[in-house]
Design a protein around this motif. Structure first.
Motif, PDB file in Angstrom:
ATOM      1  N   ILE A 218      46.412  38.683  34.901  1.00 26.87           N
ATOM      2  CA  ILE A 218      47.450  38.517  35.918  1.00 26.87           C
ATOM      3  C   ILE A 218      46.934  39.098  37.230  1.00 26.87           C
ATOM      4  O   ILE A 218      46.387  40.196  37.264  1.00 26.87           O
ATOM      5  CB  ILE A 218      48.757  39.223  35.499  1.00 26.87           C
ATOM      6  N   LEU A 219      47.093  38.355  38.309  1.00 19.57           N
ATOM      7  CA  LEU A 219      46.689  38.818  39.634  1.00 19.57           C
ATOM      8  C   LEU A 219      47.928  39.022  40.481  1.00 19.57           C
ATOM      9  O   LEU A 219      48.832  38.186  40.479  1.00 19.57           O
ATOM     10  CB  LEU A 219      45.776  37.786  40.299  1.00 19.57           C
ATOM     11  N   GLY A 220      47.973  40.136  41.205  1.00 17.58           N
ATOM     12  CA  GLY A 220      49.179  40.426  41.955  1.00 17.58           C
ATOM     13  C   GLY A 220      48.929  41.033  43.319  1.00 17.58           C
ATOM     14  O   GLY A 220      47.833  41.500  43.629  1.00 17.58           O
ATOM     15  N   LEU A 221      49.980  41.016  44.126  1.00 19.66           N
ATOM     16  CA  LEU A 221      49.962  41.644  45.442  1.00 19.66           C
ATOM     17  C   LEU A 221      51.309  42.297  45.688  1.00 19.66           C
ATOM     18  O   LEU A 221      52.356  41.660  45.547  1.00 19.66           O
ATOM     19  CB  LEU A 221      49.694  40.606  46.540  1.00 19.66           C
ATOM     20  N   SER A 222      51.276  43.578  46.045  1.00 19.44           N
ATOM     21  CA  SER A 222      52.478  44.272  46.499  1.00 19.44           C
ATOM     22  C   SER A 222      52.535  44.138  48.010  1.00 19.44           C
ATOM     23  O   SER A 222      51.619  44.566  48.715  1.00 19.44           O
ATOM     24  CB  SER A 222      52.430  45.749  46.102  1.00 19.44           C
ATOM     25  N   ALA A 223      53.597  43.517  48.518  1.00 14.25           N
ATOM     26  CA  ALA A 223      53.752  43.289  49.957  1.00 14.25           C
ATOM     27  C   ALA A 223      54.928  44.100  50.468  1.00 14.25           C
ATOM     28  O   ALA A 223      56.086  43.784  50.187  1.00 14.25           O
ATOM     29  CB  ALA A 223      53.958  41.806  50.244  1.00 14.25           C
ATOM     30  N   MET A 231      48.932  45.884  48.840  1.00  8.27           N
ATOM     31  CA  MET A 231      48.071  46.442  47.803  1.00  8.27           C
ATOM     32  C   MET A 231      47.925  45.434  46.667  1.00  8.27           C
ATOM     33  O   MET A 231      48.905  44.877  46.179  1.00  8.27           O
ATOM     34  CB  MET A 231      48.666  47.748  47.267  1.00  8.27           C
ATOM     35  N   ARG A 232      46.674  45.199  46.258  1.00  5.53           N
ATOM     36  CA  ARG A 232      46.433  44.310  45.124  1.00  5.53           C
ATOM     37  C   ARG A 232      46.906  44.979  43.840  1.00  5.53           C
ATOM     38  O   ARG A 232      46.743  46.196  43.653  1.00  5.53           O
ATOM     39  CB  ARG A 232      44.955  43.964  45.025  1.00  5.53           C
ATOM     40  N   LEU A 233      47.446  44.166  42.926  1.00  3.03           N
ATOM     41  CA  LEU A 233      48.013  44.678  41.685  1.00  3.03           C
ATOM     42  C   LEU A 233      47.341  44.032  40.479  1.00  3.03           C
ATOM     43  O   LEU A 233      46.713  42.984  40.569  1.00  3.03           O
ATOM     44  CB  LEU A 233      49.521  44.391  41.623  1.00  3.03           C
ATOM     45  N   ALA A 234      47.526  44.686  39.323  1.00  2.00           N
ATOM     46  CA  ALA A 234      47.087  44.167  38.025  1.00  2.00           C
ATOM     47  C   ALA A 234      45.608  43.776  38.086  1.00  2.00           C
ATOM     48  O   ALA A 234      44.785  44.560  38.547  1.00  2.00           O
ATOM     49  CB  ALA A 234      47.983  43.007  37.590  1.00  2.00           C
ATOM     50  N   GLY A 235      45.273  42.564  37.647  1.00  4.94           N
ATOM     51  CA  GLY A 235      43.873  42.165  37.588  1.00  4.94           C
ATOM     52  C   GLY A 235      43.211  42.021  38.941  1.00  4.94           C
ATOM     53  O   GLY A 235      41.984  41.952  39.031  1.00  4.94           O
ATOM     54  N   ALA A 236      44.003  41.980  40.028  1.00  4.00           N
ATOM     55  CA  ALA A 236      43.433  41.871  41.372  1.00  4.00           C
ATOM     56  C   ALA A 236      43.024  43.226  41.936  1.00  4.00           C
ATOM     57  O   ALA A 236      42.277  43.282  42.918  1.00  4.00           O
ATOM     58  CB  ALA A 236      44.432  41.204  42.316  1.00  4.00           C
TER      59      ALA A 236
END
Length: 647
Positions: A218-223, A231-236
C-alpha cells in the motif's frame, strides 16, 4: 518535586509560538497545563473528545503520548524522560480528537537545555505511550477473541470495546497496526459469519485508515493542507519518486504503447516493432487499474455553504483489493464493468480530417499551416500522434461536446478525457511525488511562451519521446506559430515539454477539456460540481445521470488551499473549496471562475492544466470554470482516452 506551568495556545495563531524551557534529565516532574483557544475564546471540548500530545525531537525521533483532558477543558501534559532526552528545540503539538477526526490542534516549542549535572540520561528513541497502552489492551483482547470460538458474544463485546478504546488515533504506528492485524486474524479464524463479525472487522478497517497502514504493497500520502505538511505513508515511506515506485504495477506497469482503433495494442515502448512514426495507430499510455482509499482526518464545515474543507487527509493506493479500498472509478467501462486497464493519450489531441473515409490519407490539420473552419463531426477524428500541432478552437469548432464526438469517432471506447481518468492521474502523481505541486517536482512545463494574438502557440507533440515511459522534461520543444513565421526550438524551462510516466504535457501548452463534470448554482455561493455517473455525457444539465458532489466551489479566484468533501461517493475527486494558498503551497495551482453575479446561474464546464502562457498558476490541479458549453477558443484543446470494454 513537580513543576507545573500554565500556558495558553490559540489554534488560529501560526505566527506567535509559545516556547517552554526544560532541562535534560527532568523525568515525569514537569507538567504543562494547556488551555486551547480559538481567536482568544477557550475551546470547550465535548465528552467524546480525547487529547493527545505529539512532538518531533531534534534528532528526528518522535513521541506520541496520551494527555489528560480535565473537567475545566484544559489539557495536562507530562514531559517524560524521552521527550526531554535530546537537547535542542522540540516541536510539539496538542490535539483534541473526536471519533477519529482532529477538531483542534496547536503547536508550541520546548527548548531543552543540556543538564549541568552528570545524570544517567536516557538514549533518545521514539516513544508511543498512547499506542503502547492501546497495544497492550489489544493484545489482551486478542487472547479473549481467540478463546471465543464457541462464544460469539465474547468476540462482539471485546471488539466493540476495542473500537471505543482506539477512537481518535491517527498516526501511522507499526505496533498498533500489528495488533490490529492479529485481532483481525483472530476473528477470521473463528469463521464467524454473523453481522457481529462483519461490523467488528469494519471497525478495525476504519481504524487502520486513520492510523496509517504498514503494509508494504500500500502506498500513501498524508496531506496536511492546513499546515503545508506532506508525508509519505506505508509502502511509500522512505521512497523517492521514480524507480523506487517501479515495483508497483500501477506505476512500473504504466507504459507507452501503440494502439489500433479497436483497442488492440500492437507494441509497447521498448519492443522491436514499437514506433511513433506509424500514424495508422495512436500512441497511448497503458495504465493498470488500482484501488484507492481516502481518509479525511480533519474536516471543517464551509461557512454559509454546503460541504466541508479537507484540512487533513490520508490518501492510499494499492495494486490489489484491500479492506476499505475501492476500485478507482476510472476503471469502469460503459456498461459499469470493471476493466484491467485504461489507455491515456501520450500526447495532446491532434486533428485528423476525413480519417474515417480516408484512413490511409487523412489531412493532419495544423493551426499554424491550415485555416479551414470545416469541422466534419462524422468523418474527422482527434488522435494522439507524434510530431503534430495540438488542435485548438482557433479554426475548428472544438466545443467540449464536439471534442467528445471527434475522439469517439476513432472507435468504441474512445472518449475525450474524463474527470475520473484525470483524478486517477492526479492521485498517482501526488502520492509518487509526496506533494501536489508538480511544477516544482518536474519543471514548469510549457507555460512561459509569449502569447501572440490570434495564434495557437502550442509546441508540437513528441519532444519528450526520448524519455519513453519516464518522467522529466524534453531537451527542447519545437514551435511554429503560423505559415509565415520561422520554426524554432526552445531549450529553456517554461518553454519545453514535460512528461509524467509517458504522458507528455499533463499540464500547460493548452487548456484541456474535462468531460463528465458540469458546474451549476443559482448564486456564486452555491455553485457545485455535478458528476456524470455513466458515459452519457450532456451539456447544460445537473439532473438525471449527473449527481451533486455535495460541496460548494470557491467564490473567488486564487491558489487552491483546500479541496472540498461532500460525500464518500466522490472522495476521489479533487475539487477546490478554498483559494487562500500561494504559488508553492499547499497545492501551488489555481482555480478561476466567473465573478459576474448576473451569470451565476449559467451551467459551466471545466478545463484543466493551463496553457502556453499561464505561468506558475498552471499544474495538474489547475482548474478553470470560465467556459460554457458552446465556447471555443485558440486556448482550448483536449486529450483522448480509451476505456476498453470488459472481457
Amino acid at each position: 518535586m513537580q513543576n507545573n506551568q500554565n500556558i495558553t495556545l490559540d489554534v488560529n495563531n501560526s505566527r506567535e509560538y509559545q516556547y517552554i524551557h526544560a532541562k535534560q534529565g527532568d523525568h515525569n516532574s514537569r507538567f504543562l497545563h494547556i488551555t486551547l483557544t480559538e481567536n482568544g475564546n477557550q475551546i470547550v471540548p465535548s465528552e467524546k473528545c480525547r487529547a493527545t500530545f505529539r512532538c518531533l525531537k531534534p534528532d528526528g525521533k518522535i513521541c506520541f503520548n496520551s494527555s489528560i483532558l480535565n473537567e475545566d477543558g484544559t489539557i495536562t501534559v507530562c514531559l517524560t524522560q524521552q521527550i526531554l532526552a535530546e537537547k535542542g528545540t522540540v516541536r510539539a503539538d496538542v490535539s483534541l480528537l473526536e471519533e477519529g477526526t482532529v477538531l483542534s490542534a496547536a503547536t508550541f516549542f520546548i527548548m531543552v537545555e543540556a543538564s549541568p549535572l552528570s545524570v544517567n540520561g536516557a538514549l533518545s528513541s521514539d516513544e508511543f505511550l498512547v499506542l503502547t497502552e492501546k497495544t497492550e489492551e489489544v493484545d489482551a483482547l486478542k487472547d479473549e477473541v481467540m478463546q471465543a470460538a464457541e462464544r460469539v458474544e465474547t468476540a462482539e463485546n471485546g471488539l466493540n470495546a476495542l473500537s471505543e478504546q482506539l477512537a481518535g488515533t491517527e498516526e501511522d504506528i507499526a505496533e498498533i497496526n500489528e495488533a490490529l492485524q492479529n485481532v483481525k486474524a483472530g476473528v477470521e479464524a473463528l469463521n464467524i459469519t454473523t453481522d457481529i463479525a462483519e461490523k467488528a472487522l469494519a471497525k478495525v478497517e476504519t481504524l487502520e485508515g486513520c492510523l496509517g497502514y504498514t503494509e508494504s504493497e500500500i502506498l500513501g500520502l498524508s496531506a496536511d493542507y492546513e499546515n503545508n505538511r506532506f508525508m509519505r505513508l506505508a509502502g511509500a515511506a522512505g521512497k523517492n519518486a521514480g524507480t523506487d515506485f517501479d515495483g508497483f504495477r500501477m506505476y512500473g506497469g504504466r507504459r507507452r504503447c501503440t494502439v489500433t482503433a479497436d483497442g488492440t495494442i500492437t507494441a509497447f515502448y521498448g519492443d522491436e516493432n514499437y514506433t511513433v512514426e506509424d500514424k495508422s495507430v495512436q500512441v497511448m499510455v497503458y495504465q493498470p487499474k488500482f484501488y484507492y482509499r481516502v481518509v479525511p482526518l480533519k474536516l471543517e464545515k464551509i461557512e454559509n455553504g454546503k460541504g466541508y474543507h479537507i484540512r487533513k487527509a490520508n490518501y492510499y493506493v494499492s495494486d490489489t483489493p484491500k479492506a476499505g479500498f475501492k476500485l478507482h472509478p476510472a476503471f469502469y467501462d460503459e456498461n459499469g464493468n470493471e476493466v484491467e486497464y485504461i489507455l491515456y493519450s501520450a500526447y495532446e489531441g491532434c486533428y485528423a480530417a476525413h480519417y474515417i473515409s480516408q484512413p490511409t490519407a487523412p489531412l493532419y490539420f495544423n493551426d499554424a499551416v491550415h485555416s479551414s473552419t470545416s469541422t466534419n463531426l462524422n468523418d474527422d477524428c482527434i488522435m494522439s500522434l507524434h510530431s503534430e500541432k495540438p488542435i485548438s478552437g482557433l479554426y475548428k469548432n472544438l466545443t467540449r461536446t464536439n471534442a467528445e464526438k471527434l475522439c469517439g469517432n476513432y472507435g468504441p471506447g474512445w472518449h475525450c478525457e474524463t474527470v475520473k481518468t484525470l483524478s486517477a492521474n492526479q492521485m498517482l502523481m501526488m502520492i509518487e511525488f509526496g506533494a501536489l505541486n508538480a511544477q516544482q517536482e518536474i519543471e514548469k512545463g510549457v507555460t512561459a511562451v509569449a502569447d501572440a494574438a490570434n495564434k495557437n502557440c502550442t509546441c508540437y507533440t513528441g519532444s519528450a519521446n526520448s524519455l519513453g515511459n519516464g518522467t522529466g522534461h524534453a531537451n527542447a520543444s519545437y514551435f511554429k506559430f503560423d505559415s509565415e513565421s520561422q520554426a524554432v526550438n526552445y531549450y529553456e524551462a517554461g518553454r519545453r515539454a514535460v512528461t509524467y510516466r509517458g504522458m507528455e504535457n499533463p499540464w500547460g501548452n493548452i487548456w484541456k477539456w474535462i468531460q463528465g463534470v458540469n458546474v451549476y448554482g443559482t448564486t456564486l455561493q452555491d455553485r457545485q460540481m455535478y458528476i456524470c455517473t455513466d458515459f452519457n455525457f450532456k451539456e447544460n444539465t445537473h439532473t438525471d445521470n449527473y449527481k451533486s458532489t455535495g460541496c460548494v466551489l470557491p467564490e473567488k479566484d486564487g491558489y487552491i488551499s483546500a479541496f472540498g468533501y461532500g460525500t464518500a461517493e466522490f472522495d476521489w475527486l479533487f475539487m477546490p473549496s478554498e483559494t487562500n494558498g500561494n504559488s508553492n503551497l499547499p497545492v501551488g495551482d489555481s482555480w478561476n471562475s466567473t465573478s459576474d453575479t448576473s451569470k451565476a446561474s449559467i451551467h459551466r464546464t471545466c478545463l484543466y492544466g493551463g496553457a502556453w502562457s499561464t505561468g506558475i498558476t498552471a499544474g495538474i490541479f489547475r482548474i478553470s470554470n470560465l467556459a460554457v458549453s458552446n465556447d471555443i477558443s485558440r486556448l482550448y484543446g483536449c486529450r483522448n482516452v480509451f476505456i476498453p470494454p470488459a472481457q
